[in-house]
Write a protein that holds these residues in place. Structure first.
Motif, mmCIF file in Angstrom:
data_model
loop_
_atom_site.group_PDB
_atom_site.id
_atom_site.type_symbol
_atom_site.label_atom_id
_atom_site.label_comp_id
_atom_site.label_asym_id
_atom_site.label_seq_id
_atom_site.Cartn_x
_atom_site.Cartn_y
_atom_site.Cartn_z
ATOM 1 N N LYS A 112 39.177 32.687 32.981
ATOM 2 C CA LYS A 112 39.584 32.281 34.330
ATOM 3 C C LYS A 112 40.174 30.881 34.325
ATOM 4 C CE LYS A 112 37.814 31.810 39.054
ATOM 5 N NZ LYS A 112 36.623 31.969 39.927
ATOM 6 N N GLU A 144 35.172 41.390 33.566
ATOM 7 C CA GLU A 144 34.449 41.804 34.768
ATOM 8 C C GLU A 144 34.211 43.306 34.772
ATOM 9 O OE1 GLU A 144 36.985 40.212 37.811
ATOM 10 O OE2 GLU A 144 35.875 38.314 37.914
ATOM 11 N N GLU A 145 35.197 44.064 34.280
ATOM 12 C CA GLU A 145 35.021 45.510 34.183
ATOM 13 C C GLU A 145 33.954 45.858 33.148
ATOM 14 O OE1 GLU A 145 37.637 49.574 33.303
ATOM 15 O OE2 GLU A 145 38.655 47.652 33.615
ATOM 16 N N LEU A 196 31.297 44.092 32.468
ATOM 17 C CA LEU A 196 29.996 43.874 33.114
ATOM 18 C C LEU A 196 29.635 45.039 34.027
ATOM 19 C CD1 LEU A 196 30.228 40.068 33.958
ATOM 20 C CD2 LEU A 196 28.733 41.138 32.274
ATOM 21 N N GLU A 197 30.640 45.587 34.716
ATOM 22 C CA GLU A 197 30.377 46.744 35.572
ATOM 23 C C GLU A 197 29.999 47.969 34.734
ATOM 24 O OE1 GLU A 197 33.717 47.442 38.077
ATOM 25 O OE2 GLU A 197 33.538 45.524 39.138
ATOM 26 N N ARG A 244 24.710 43.046 37.151
ATOM 27 C CA ARG A 244 25.085 42.198 38.270
ATOM 28 C C ARG A 244 24.315 40.889 38.128
ATOM 29 N NH1 ARG A 244 27.694 46.015 38.200
ATOM 30 N NH2 ARG A 244 28.403 47.392 39.872
ATOM 31 N N ARG A 250 29.654 36.520 30.452
ATOM 32 C CA ARG A 250 30.007 35.752 31.643
ATOM 33 C C ARG A 250 30.723 34.459 31.268
ATOM 34 N NH1 ARG A 250 25.487 34.018 36.001
ATOM 35 N NH2 ARG A 250 24.594 33.060 34.138
ATOM 36 N N LEU A 278 40.294 38.192 32.261
ATOM 37 C CA LEU A 278 39.159 38.024 33.169
ATOM 38 C C LEU A 278 38.773 39.370 33.770
ATOM 39 C CD1 LEU A 278 37.164 36.459 34.978
ATOM 40 C CD2 LEU A 278 39.084 36.006 36.526
ATOM 41 N N ALA A 327 34.271 35.239 30.365
ATOM 42 C CA ALA A 327 35.032 35.484 31.589
ATOM 43 C C ALA A 327 35.424 34.166 32.263
ATOM 44 C CB ALA A 327 34.207 36.344 32.547
ATOM 45 N N THR A 328 34.506 33.211 32.291
ATOM 46 C CA THR A 328 34.790 31.901 32.894
ATOM 47 C C THR A 328 35.896 31.179 32.139
ATOM 48 O OG1 THR A 328 32.517 31.675 33.706
ATOM 49 C CG2 THR A 328 33.800 29.654 33.473
#
Length: 288
Positions: free
Chosen positions: A264, A276-277, A279-280, A285, A257, A272, A260-261
């Protein structure tokens, strides 16, 4: 990710390559799905094809497929690491770094961490109190080895990665604390991680005393009242999770995370999206 039981023969593989840039979304979607299902063996065939391709657009498309296969493979490795309990923190960190740097050699970084652990072990003895042991780690890591904060590029996403930290001796609060924590864990010291909003500290808890370690600021130790004061200054509630240890799994997920930040804030929206992908793919979540 396992190699499929019925891999494509050469003619089928060639047919897919021919259709990789098809304008029909249904056709291109089928092609992508088939190529992605090839896993690591398909990645090697695509890399060989990329070497021979003369069309820049075809090379770009091949690079995209190769990258996506790599990301899916690493995501599966991280998911398996998580399901196994996340016992090896270094392995989890390596996999997150490998996600962005496909050619990383795990043994190289395992050997370097082992060297740091052995160097520290030689200087620590059972007669030392906790403060003395940590001063040894601080001296070796920050003075002798020269690890420190990347003050010139504090938000550089690579600061989070194992390879960047070890190769350049520069990192951020996440990477420096992770390395410090791994060294402590391998020395069987009672040190764990504590995640704060936007920050990461360590906790020494041995049943006799508790105190916190701020690795980002040279490994300084402090007591609970100082942490309470910090939370008050930041207008944060005194949640129990801000004082108590968290798991290796959550440490690594929080690292993803944080990366990712950083992407961004750097305006690298493609990177980014990749995080996010990820994490999915590992079925995570985060709550707010």
């Amino acid at each position: 990710m396992e190699t499929p039981q019925n891999p494509l023969n050469e003619s089928e593989f060639r047919a897919l390559l021919h259709l990789i840039d098809d304008e029909d979304e249904e056709v291109s979607g089928h092609v992508w799905s088939k190529l992605m299902s090839l896993g690591e063996s398909g990645k090697e065939r695509l890399e060989a094809e990329w070497m021979m391709a003369s069309d820049p657009e075809m090379q770009r498309r091949l690079e995209d497929v190769i990258s996506r296969i790599h990301h899916k493979n690493v995501a599966q490795e991280i998911l398996e690491w998580r399901k196994d309990g996340g016992r090896d923190l270094l392995k989890g960190w390596f996999l997150v770094s490998k996600f962005q740097f496909p050619e990383l050699d795990y043994q190289k970084y395992r050997n370097e961490v082992n060297r740091l652990v052995n160097k520290t072990w030689l200087e620590i003895n059972g007669q030392m109190d906790p403060g003395q042991k940590l001063r040894v780690i601080n001296h070796i890591l920050f003075k002798m080895e020269g690890y420190g904060v990347n003050a010139g590029r504090p938000k550089f996403p690579h600061n989070n990665h194992l390879n960047y930290l070890v190769d350049h001796q520069l990192g951020n609060v996440n990477s420096l604390s992770l390395l410090y924590l791994i060294i402590c864990q391998q020395l069987d010291l009672p040190v764990t991680g504590v995640i704060l909003p936007g920050y990461f500290i360590l906790l020494w808890r041995d049943g006799k005393q508790d105190f916190y370690i701020d690795v980002y600021n040279g490994g300084q130790s402090f007591k609970k009242p100082r942490l309470q004061s910090y939370l008050k200054q930041m207008n944060l509630p005194e949640k129990s999770s801000y004082f108590n240890p968290t798991s290796n799994i959550y440490i690594i997920l929080n690292l993803i995370r944080a990366i990712a930040t950083d992407y961004k804030e750097a305006g690298k929206l493609d990177k980014l999206a990749e995080m996010e992908e990820l994490l999915e793919d590992i079925d995570i979540r985060f709550d707010s």
